[in-house]
Design an enzyme around this catalytic site. Structure first.
Site: not given
Length: 1029
Positions: A104, A203, A418, A461, A537, A540, A597, A601, A604, A1002
């Site tokens: 990600n 991501d 990111h 990002e 966004e 999630h 890794n 994640f 989604n 998260w």
């Protein structure tokens, strides 16, 4: 033409172009909208395949090396003896070369820009091809790579042609000098990593290769080199204009003809010579001209009414002969921001959007037309009207399909950093401006003619830096017809026309240092803040998630400047892999041995990798529906309001149905004729019957489309609602005569007998340990209290991925001792009553010597052979809110079907049940399990009044789940395909269940209203088994 390549492979590699951010290409042609170079006007108008294009997809020769320096010089001239074949387009990692990496934030390589590892996997592609001899005689033959990850060198017949990077935009080269009669050979050396990889930290799976189409295009010697189409509207949209700025590759005496078509009929045309107006004291452009074609009463384009015209641009010789034709779909629409609102054709939009990665479970990042169409149809069917190309320009066909089916698009530059620290390290460094600039400017130059694109995005990002400010100004200057958005930089960023935060919450501030995320309600009220807010966004959708989605939509409809958002995200990014027995399964991060890794994640999506819907997709469909309903229970009047901004209903019918405990008692329908943004009322007083039977009375309404559309089948349901109709009648339950159950007890057990049934409590644990019917045991495990669930992704948060997060629910439950509770029976007594048997039990649940929960139950065994259970649970103040308060056991019976009266038919949870409809449902047992790729709690059905499963009949007001997989297995298993059916059926009966959350995955995101934070809970159940004949 020299027979020796120049420069040599050794010379090229010594330059290390792939580690120089100032070098983004060599000899690549300038960006432009897609060309087809038709030589026939009718073919261009009708969008037929062009004879000037030759597709080079298919099997190529392929050799793999661990670094570019390992490639032998001889490969430039001929294939290696050990070369394999590899499909183009494809990702070579999915053909067992190298490993795909899912990460990600973290870069998959050591962070040292612009340097990349010496061990840099390299794929060497080659293929033979021939071209039409006429192409060799005249004109220019180009090769177009629509997508290559991440950088590549190109040779033709041993001669170096050029270099390119930026994996998500076309790379186009002139092959003409190197082509020869007969067989020609292309050689393409692709590097997995380059300095551009530092700008591609999205991501997603990190994969390599030629993953989009490769084609040849033949253009005449004098040809169209750029076409820019705009459609300004005037006089309140009653008049329009088709404006085409047309460029030619060299000054000439040619003329250009612009024609506009609709449904094959000519609307208007104009022809003129090249040459612009005078620009400055040095004169005008000789190689371009602007044509303006007036259009009266244009049919406007929107996602609701995607009316398209067809514009043809014909290059004519001085003698008036057709040299070539380019053509584009044209939509007349106007995008603007005024009075703090994003508007299309004068109407404020409500963005019902999703983020979408280009992902296919078998083909990785290779997109085919069928998958793209499938995605669009699913989006339209589930009331989406917008898509964000996260986080890169998509396959060029995607935009044409969005034009035609009707989706608003945010086109996003292939920029994300990111993993840098700080995030803006590259975006605030002028050294990286050329690379960033090309990713933005070339996107705009390729895609600007698409009406579906209503917003440009500078990327994702990457913090905020001076490069963003420069690119924002460039886009605003080059294309003033669209707003620009960019999320980075926090609340006060000036490089965006739209406040577009990610994961801002409805009412809760997140005051992060430097980049605070205010609640969306607060954000639009900040001093001097007048921009619209559209979440880039939100919600999630990781695994069993999406709780609280309805709260966003309440806010969107309440506050005009809250104009919607883009859900994260569309599809689970799992890849198909086979286990040791050859059985396919869906793999996530780490399953390929990839490091670093971020495990699951990548899961989604609103849909599984094969596009089967998650239950969350139905929640989005209901929240976003274009019709809203109200029902006046006093006058029995139903009102329907259309949220369509442009579309008049012409294929909608309103159906209503009255149900008593899920059984239809009356129904009817109305034709629905609504203008945009209007409403209509329908009196039901004369149509509803008088009902005197006991039960809950529900009015259900739906809007269906009787006729099939471009994106839906006939009788597609596009909106619905329901109401519990108040009733003044009260009914006493009928008295049932029968013999009372009999009690017997000893030091070990308490036994209750009634006819062919017998129940047993064991004194050592105080539980109902067995239920016999005709001497056949019905339970594999005792009926026990249950306060835990197999953790959801939202319960885990970032724990087990990067670090232990003490705020994650699963860590709080672990610390409190919820997963190691010791159960102790402190009371078990039984009494014979005149009409039955009463058993009272009490259990304490302790950890580390502390009492965390107390459960007191009263069991009444009656003359019908049923047992009524009244449960009271007390919770210690020190305990975090538990996941559930209920009972569970393992039934011996396995029945193929379950029937229930309650919310359904799909999985639903207390904070994700907007799309769940109260009714009587029946489903196969396997359908009650939701196969999330990463297993966890699933399959709940809420607000159940009765449940029938085999011989079991359960009444009350409860949530239930039935599964062949036990809680412990769900907690311990890493993948869905590893789950093994257990004996019998696991039954969970919850009086209360915590929400699943979903604002993000998260941090704890379950809204306070859906936490079990009280100190006392009470619920009741009634269990019975049907007598067997």
């Amino acid at each position: 033409m020299s027979s020796l390549p120049y420069p040599s492979l050794k010379d090229l590699l010594a330059r290390r172009d792939w580690q120089n951010p100032a070098c983004t290409h060599y000899q690549r042609l300038a960006a432009h909208p897609p060309f087809s170079s038709w030589r026939n006007l009718n073919a261009a108008r009708d969008d037929k395949s062009s004879e000037s294009r030759q597709i080079l997809n298919g099997d190529w020769q392929f050799s793999y090396f661990d670094k570019p320096q390992a490639v032998p010089d001889g490969w430039l001239q001929q294939d290696l003896t050990d070369a394999d074949t590899l499909a183009v387009p494809s990702n070579w990692q999915l053909a067992a070369y190298d490993a795909p990496i899912y990460t990600n934030v973290r870069y998959p390589i050591p962070v040292n820009p612009p340097q990349v590892p010496e061990e840099n996997p390299t794929g060497c592609y080659s293929r033979q091809f021939t071209v039409d001899p006429a192409w060799l005689a005249e004109g220019q033959t180009r090769i177009i790579f629509d997508g290559v990850n991440s950088a590549f060198y190109l040779w033709c017949n041993g001669h170096w042609v050029g270099y390119s990077q930026d994996s998500r935009l076309p790379a186009e080269f002139d092959l003409s000098p190197w082509l020869q009669a007969g067989e020609n050979r292309l050689a393409v050396m692709v590097l997995r990593w380059c300095d551009g990889s530092y700008l591609e930290d999205q991501d997603m799976w990190r994969m390599s290769g030629i993953f989009r189409d490769v084609s040849l295009l033949h253009k005449p010697a004098t040809h169209l080199s750029d076409i820019r189409i705009t459609t300004p509207l005037y006089d309140s949209f009653r008049r329009g204009e088709l404006v085409a700025e047309v460029h030619i590759n060299q000054p000439a005496q040619h003329r250009v003809q612009l024609q506009l078509w609709r449904d094959g009929q000519l609307v208007g045309e104009k022809t003129q010579a090249f040459g612009s107006e005078i620009i400055d004291e040095r004169g005008a452009y000789e190689d371009r001209t602007t044509l303006c074609l007036p259009v009266e009463q244009p049919a406007l384009w929107s996602a609701e009414t995607p009316t398209l015209y067809r514009a043809t641009v014909t290059l004519l010789s001085p003698e008036g002969k057709i040299i070539e034709v380019e053509a584009y779909d044209v939509g007349f629409r106007q995008v603007e921001i005024s009075n703090g609102l994003l508007k299309l054709n004068g109407q404020p939009l409500l963005i019902r959007g999703t983020n979408r990665h280009e992902h296919h479970p078998q083909h990785g990042q290779v997109m085919d037309e069928a998958t793209m169409r499938h995605d669009i149809l699913l989006m339209k069917q589930h009331n989406f009207n917008a898509v964000r190309c996260s986080h890169y320009p998509n396959h060029p066909l995607w935009y044409r399909l969005c034009d035609r089916y009707g989706l608003y698009v945010v086109d996003e530059a292939n920029i994300e950093t990111h993993g840098m620290q700080p995030m803006n390290r590259l975006s605030d460094d002028p050294l990286w401006l050329p690379a960033m600039s090309e990713r933005v400017t070339r996107m705009v130059q390729r895609d600007r003619n698409h009406p579906c694109i209503i917003i440009w995005s500078l990327g994702n990002e990457s913090g905020h830096g001076c490069n963003h400010d420069a690119l924002y100004r460039w886009v605003k200057t080059q294309d003033p017809t669209r707003p620009v958005q960019y999320e980075g930089g926090g609340a006060n960023s000036a490089a965006t026309d739209i406040i577009c935060p990610m994961y801002a919450r409805v009412d809760q501030d997140q005051p992060f240092p430097a980049v605070p995320k205010w609640s969306i309600k607060k954000w639009i009220g900040l001093p001097d803040e007048h921009r619209p807010l559209i979440l880039c966004e939100y919600a999630h959708a990781m695994g069993n998630s999406f709780g609280g989605f309805d709260r966003y939509w309440q806010a969107f409809r309440q506050y005009p400047r809250l104009q919607g958002g883009f859900v994260w995200d569309w599809v689970d990014q799992a890849l198909t892999r086979s286990d040791e027995n050859g059985n396919p399964y869906w793999a996530y991060g780490g399953d390929f041995g990839d490091t670093p890794n971020d495990r699951q994640f990548c899961l989604n999506g609103l849909v599984f990798p094969d596009r089967t819907p998650h239950p969350a997709l139905f929640e989005a469909q209901r929240a976003q529906q274009f019709f809203q309903f109200t029902f006046d229970a006093e006058t029995l009047t139903l009102t329907v309001n259309s949220e369509y901004l442009f579309r008049q209903t012409d294929n909608e019918r309103l159906n209503w149905r009255l149900e008593l405990d899920g059984t239809e008692r009356a129904s009817g329908s109305f034709d629905l004729n609504l203008l945009p943004q209007s409403s209509a009322s329908f009196p039901l007083l004369e149509r509803l019957p008088m009902l005197h039977q006991p039960g809950e009375l529900w009015l259900n309404v739906e809007v269906v489309q009787p006729l099939a559309t471009d994106w839906s089948e006939a009788n597609h349901r596009c909106a619905w609602d329901q109401w519990l109709v108040p009733r003044t009648l009260h009914f006493a339950p009928p008295a049932v005569a029968g013999s009372a159950p009999q009690l017997s007890q000893n030091d070990q057990t308490i036994d209750i007998t009634h006819g062919h049934q017998r129940w047993q409590f064991t004194r050592h644990d105080g539980c109902l340990s067995q239920w016999w019917q005709h001497d056949h045991s019905q339970l594999l495990t005792p009926l026990r209290d249950n306060f835990i669930r197999a953790p959801l992704d939202n319960d885990i948060g970032i724990s087990e991925v990067e670090r232990i997060d003490p705020n994650a629910w699963v860590e709080r439950w672990k610390l409190a001792g919820m997963y190691r509770l010791e159960e102790r029976c402190t009371l078990l007594q039984a009494d014979q009553l005149s009409d039955g048997v009463r058993v009272v039990s009490e259990h304490l649940f302790e950890a580390d010597g502390q009492t965390l929960l107390r459960s007191r139950k009263q069991w009444l065994f009656d003359s019908e052979g049923a047992v009524s259970i009244s449960v009271d649970v007390d919770i210690a103040a020190s305990l975090p809110p538990p996941a559930r308060i209920g009972l569970s056991c393992q039934l011996k019976e396995i029945h193929p079907q379950a029937q229930w009266l309650g919310l359904g038919p799909h999985e639903n949870y207390p904070d994700r049940r907007l799309a769940a409809q109260f009714g009587r449902w029946q489903q196969p047992l396997e359908a009650l399990h939701t196969p999330y790729i990463f297993p966890g709690e699933n399959g709940l059905r809420c607000e159940t009044r009765s449940l029938l499963y085999g011989g079991w009949h359960i009444d009350g007001r409860f949530h239930f789940s039935l599964s062949r997989y036990g809680l412990r297995q769900l907690m311990e298993c890493s993948h869905q395909h590893l789950l093994q059916p257990e004996a019998g059926t696991w039954l969970s009966l919850d009086g209360f269940h915590m929400g699943v959350g979903g604002d993000d995955s998260w941090s704890p995101s379950v809204n306070q209203d859906y936490l079990l934070s009280g100190s006392h809970y009470h619920y009741q159940l009634r269990l019975k088994r049907a007598e067997r004949s």
